[in-house]
Design a protein around this motif. Structure first.
Motif, PDB file in Angstrom:
ATOM      1  N   LEU A  58       0.848  -1.232  -0.096  1.00 53.43           N
ATOM      2  CA  LEU A  58       0.008  -0.128  -0.030  1.00 53.43           C
ATOM      3  C   LEU A  58       1.058   1.242  -0.118  1.00 53.43           C
ATOM      4  O   LEU A  58       0.317   2.070  -0.681  1.00 53.43           O
ATOM      5  N   ARG A  59       1.975   1.222   0.680  1.00 57.04           N
ATOM      6  CA  ARG A  59       3.034   2.262   0.760  1.00 57.04           C
ATOM      7  C   ARG A  59       3.447   2.524  -0.588  1.00 57.04           C
ATOM      8  O   ARG A  59       3.815   3.562  -1.208  1.00 57.04           O
ATOM      9  N   SER A  60       3.777   1.396  -1.524  1.00 60.61           N
ATOM     10  CA  SER A  60       4.258   1.456  -2.767  1.00 60.61           C
ATOM     11  C   SER A  60       3.128   2.144  -3.747  1.00 60.61           C
ATOM     12  O   SER A  60       3.586   3.075  -4.351  1.00 60.61           O
ATOM     13  N   GLN A  61       1.882   1.699  -3.584  1.00 62.17           N
ATOM     14  CA  GLN A  61       1.132   2.281  -4.206  1.00 62.17           C
ATOM     15  C   GLN A  61       0.825   3.789  -4.140  1.00 62.17           C
ATOM     16  O   GLN A  61       0.664   4.650  -5.068  1.00 62.17           O
ATOM     17  N   VAL A  62       0.967   4.283  -3.001  1.00 60.14           N
ATOM     18  CA  VAL A  62       0.680   5.732  -2.589  1.00 60.14           C
ATOM     19  C   VAL A  62       2.202   6.323  -3.172  1.00 60.14           C
ATOM     20  O   VAL A  62       2.002   7.443  -3.712  1.00 60.14           O
ATOM     21  N   GLU A  63       3.177   5.849  -2.742  1.00 62.46           N
ATOM     22  CA  GLU A  63       4.540   6.517  -3.495  1.00 62.46           C
ATOM     23  C   GLU A  63       4.275   6.747  -4.869  1.00 62.46           C
ATOM     24  O   GLU A  63       4.751   7.609  -5.469  1.00 62.46           O
ATOM     25  N   LYS A  64       4.078   5.592  -5.678  1.00 66.81           N
ATOM     26  CA  LYS A  64       3.735   5.697  -7.094  1.00 66.81           C
ATOM     27  C   LYS A  64       2.753   6.813  -7.592  1.00 66.81           C
ATOM     28  O   LYS A  64       3.069   7.322  -8.414  1.00 66.81           O
ATOM     29  N   GLY A  65       1.700   6.969  -6.869  1.00 60.18           N
ATOM     30  CA  GLY A  65       0.640   8.025  -7.177  1.00 60.18           C
ATOM     31  C   GLY A  65       1.568   9.368  -6.969  1.00 60.18           C
ATOM     32  O   GLY A  65       1.055  10.268  -7.626  1.00 60.18           O
ATOM     33  N   LEU A  66       2.148   9.401  -5.837  1.00 57.64           N
ATOM     34  CA  LEU A  66       2.838  10.701  -5.548  1.00 57.64           C
ATOM     35  C   LEU A  66       3.811  10.995  -6.542  1.00 57.64           C
ATOM     36  O   LEU A  66       3.893  12.425  -7.145  1.00 57.64           O
ATOM     37  N   LYS A  67       4.591  10.093  -6.869  1.00 56.22           N
ATOM     38  CA  LYS A  67       5.577  10.073  -8.360  1.00 56.22           C
ATOM     39  C   LYS A  67       4.809  10.843  -9.371  1.00 56.22           C
ATOM     40  O   LYS A  67       5.291  11.596 -10.009  1.00 56.22           O
ATOM     41  N   ASN A  68       3.730  10.202  -9.807  1.00 57.08           N
ATOM     42  CA  ASN A  68       2.927  10.710 -10.827  1.00 57.08           C
ATOM     43  C   ASN A  68       2.014  12.102 -10.696  1.00 57.08           C
ATOM     44  O   ASN A  68       1.313  12.243 -11.440  1.00 57.08           O
ATOM     45  N   LYS A  69       2.140  12.588  -9.425  1.00 60.91           N
ATOM     46  CA  LYS A  69       1.461  13.749  -9.210  1.00 60.91           C
ATOM     47  C   LYS A  69      -0.073  13.633  -9.158  1.00 60.91           C
ATOM     48  O   LYS A  69      -0.763  14.410  -9.525  1.00 60.91           O
ATOM     49  N   MET A  70      -0.431  12.223  -8.466  1.00 62.89           N
ATOM     50  CA  MET A  70      -1.885  12.089  -8.633  1.00 62.89           C
ATOM     51  C   MET A  70      -2.506  12.786  -7.221  1.00 62.89           C
ATOM     52  O   MET A  70      -1.648  12.756  -6.169  1.00 62.89           O
ATOM     53  N   PRO A  71      -3.575  13.236  -7.205  1.00 58.35           N
ATOM     54  CA  PRO A  71      -4.082  13.977  -5.937  1.00 58.35           C
ATOM     55  C   PRO A  71      -4.501  12.484  -5.215  1.00 58.35           C
ATOM     56  O   PRO A  71      -4.815  11.301  -5.558  1.00 58.35           O
ATOM     57  N   LEU A  72      -4.715  12.761  -3.914  1.00 55.44           N
ATOM     58  CA  LEU A  72      -5.210  11.891  -2.801  1.00 55.44           C
ATOM     59  C   LEU A  72      -6.290  11.080  -3.367  1.00 55.44           C
ATOM     60  O   LEU A  72      -6.468   9.891  -3.235  1.00 55.44           O
ATOM     61  N   THR A  73      -7.285  11.706  -3.819  1.00 60.01           N
ATOM     62  CA  THR A  73      -8.691  11.137  -4.183  1.00 60.01           C
ATOM     63  C   THR A  73      -8.545  10.112  -5.156  1.00 60.01           C
ATOM     64  O   THR A  73      -9.070   9.171  -5.196  1.00 60.01           O
ATOM     65  N   GLU A  74      -7.509  10.367  -6.283  1.00 58.47           N
ATOM     66  CA  GLU A  74      -7.301   9.495  -7.208  1.00 58.47           C
ATOM     67  C   GLU A  74      -6.542   8.346  -6.908  1.00 58.47           C
ATOM     68  O   GLU A  74      -7.008   7.025  -7.260  1.00 58.47           O
ATOM     69  N   ILE A  75      -5.524   8.459  -5.907  1.00 57.85           N
ATOM     70  CA  ILE A  75      -4.811   7.301  -5.365  1.00 57.85           C
ATOM     71  C   ILE A  75      -6.055   6.414  -4.650  1.00 57.85           C
ATOM     72  O   ILE A  75      -5.576   5.028  -4.534  1.00 57.85           O
ATOM     73  N   GLN A  76      -6.778   7.064  -4.081  1.00 59.42           N
ATOM     74  CA  GLN A  76      -7.794   6.096  -2.968  1.00 59.42           C
ATOM     75  C   GLN A  76      -8.631   5.448  -4.050  1.00 59.42           C
ATOM     76  O   GLN A  76      -9.238   4.393  -3.435  1.00 59.42           O
ATOM     77  N   LYS A  77      -8.707   5.304  -5.189  1.00 58.90           N
ATOM     78  CA  LYS A  77      -9.739   4.830  -6.138  1.00 58.90           C
ATOM     79  C   LYS A  77      -9.082   3.444  -6.214  1.00 58.90           C
ATOM     80  O   LYS A  77     -10.001   2.677  -6.816  1.00 58.90           O
ATOM     81  N   ASP A  78      -7.955   3.301  -6.459  1.00 55.72           N
ATOM     82  CA  ASP A  78      -7.362   1.926  -6.887  1.00 55.72           C
ATOM     83  C   ASP A  78      -7.585   0.967  -5.659  1.00 55.72           C
ATOM     84  O   ASP A  78      -7.007   0.916  -4.730  1.00 55.72           O
TER      85      ASP A  78
END
Length: 335
Positions: A287-307
């Motif tokens: 899950l930390r890897s998923q969030v790190e990937k989202g941050l690297k791709n400059k995704m907002p929190l709400t988008e990261i939460q959808k996966d």
């Protein structure tokens, strides 16, 4: 600090959902043997309970959500042994693990981490009073109003709301009986208890789920009760206000896994083995890897939460706690 209003309401709603699922129905309490001299108690509201029977009394880990749970635990122990209950161990301060303490004899010794008393005062006491005086009376009032409307409309939903009302009323009456019991004995890092031929090690490995979470190691049985460090096949509660930190939590789990326990008792979910410790650690790692990937791709929190794909690979059903897990990790990585 006390949790914010939104957090408080969230907990109240969780309790309602808990009872709407039929938890208030008549329960059957049974002692189930895990290892030599070590038993679990089925039917308890709240976290998993275990007790150890020694030649020098009984040790119990956690106490359930209600005073009636504590009373039922003691009665269940009596079906196995006449030895007196000597120790009650709190794995951490959350109410579903300590509220039942008032159902035990006043003569027992309650043990917990040195941070637990402050946590009970800061997080539990005011919230309980608010639940009794405001929150649940208000929910009961609204449910009665809803039932009145459903009766007039001859709605098929009437029966389910009547059941929910009963659950809410029962819950309110039960929580009125709760009297928080502080530990009689605390420790900072570890405490070894010797009871007859049995040795039980209580250990604090740093804040992970909470700032006071301990593990209880039954040495002769090569068994560990990890409290809420493990939610087996359940999305864990990650509440930063209570001291939760997923990086530290993960590190503690990897450390425990290396010790190779035969039997592992999670705070919630089915009894597992040493692999269950690893699975919880791997959940946080992924899950930390998923969030790190989202941050690297400059995704907002709400988008990261959808996966939610991680839940499928972990064999865990979706829970409202899952996006909260992601939010907690997001904040850890960005603050």
């Amino acid at each position: 600090k006390l949790p914010g209003k939104s957090l408080h309401v969230h907990f109240a709603l969780i309790v309602i959902a808990f009872f709407a699922a039929g938890i208030s129905q008549e329960k059957e309490f049974k002692a189930l043997q895990l290892e030599k001299n070590l038993y679990t108690v089925s039917g308890v509201s709240g976290g998993n309970i275990v007790f150890l029977v020694s030649g020098d009394g009984v040790l119990v880990v956690d106490a359930g959500y209600y005073v009636s749970d504590g009373e039922a635990i003691v009665k269940t122990i009596r079906t196995v042994t006449d030895q007196p209950v000597k120790y009650l161990i709190y794995t951490h301060f959350h109410r579903d693990h300590i509220n039942g303490a008032a159902g035990f004899s006043e003569n027992i010794t309650v043990i917990g981490h040195e941070n637990i008393k402050e946590n009970i005062i800061n997080f539990n006491e005011e919230r309980l009073n608010n639940d009794i005086e405001k929150v649940f009376p208000e929910y009961i009032k609204k449910e009665k109003e809803k039932i009145s409307e459903l009766k007039k409309a001859n709605s098929p939903e009437l029966e389910s709301h009547q059941k929910q009302l009963k659950s809410l009323v029962d819950h309110l009456e039960n929580i009125k009986k709760i009297k928080f019991r502080y530990p009689d004995q605390t420790f900072r890092d570890s405490l070894l208890l010797k009871m007859g031929n049995e040795e039980v090690l209580l250990k604090y490995m740093g804040n992970a789920h909470t700032s006071d979470n301990i593990v209880v190691i039954f040495k002769n049985q090569n068994t560990i009760h990890v409290g809420d460090l493990i939610f087996n096949k359940i999305v864990p509660y990650v509440i930063p206000e209570h001291g939760a930190n997923t990086q530290k939590w993960m590190n503690v789990l990897y450390n425990l896994h290396e010790q190779g326990f035969k039997t592992v008792i999670p705070g919630h979910g089915e009894i597992t083995d040493n692999n269950g410790i690893l699975k919880m650690a791997e959940y946080f790692k992924a899950l930390r890897s998923q969030v790190e990937k989202g941050l690297k791709n400059k995704m907002p929190l709400t988008e990261i939460q959808k996966d939610q794909s991680l839940l499928e690979t972990q064999g865990i059903s979706y829970s409202a706690q899952f996006p909260k897990n992601i939010e907690a990790i997001y904040n850890e990585l960005t603050q």
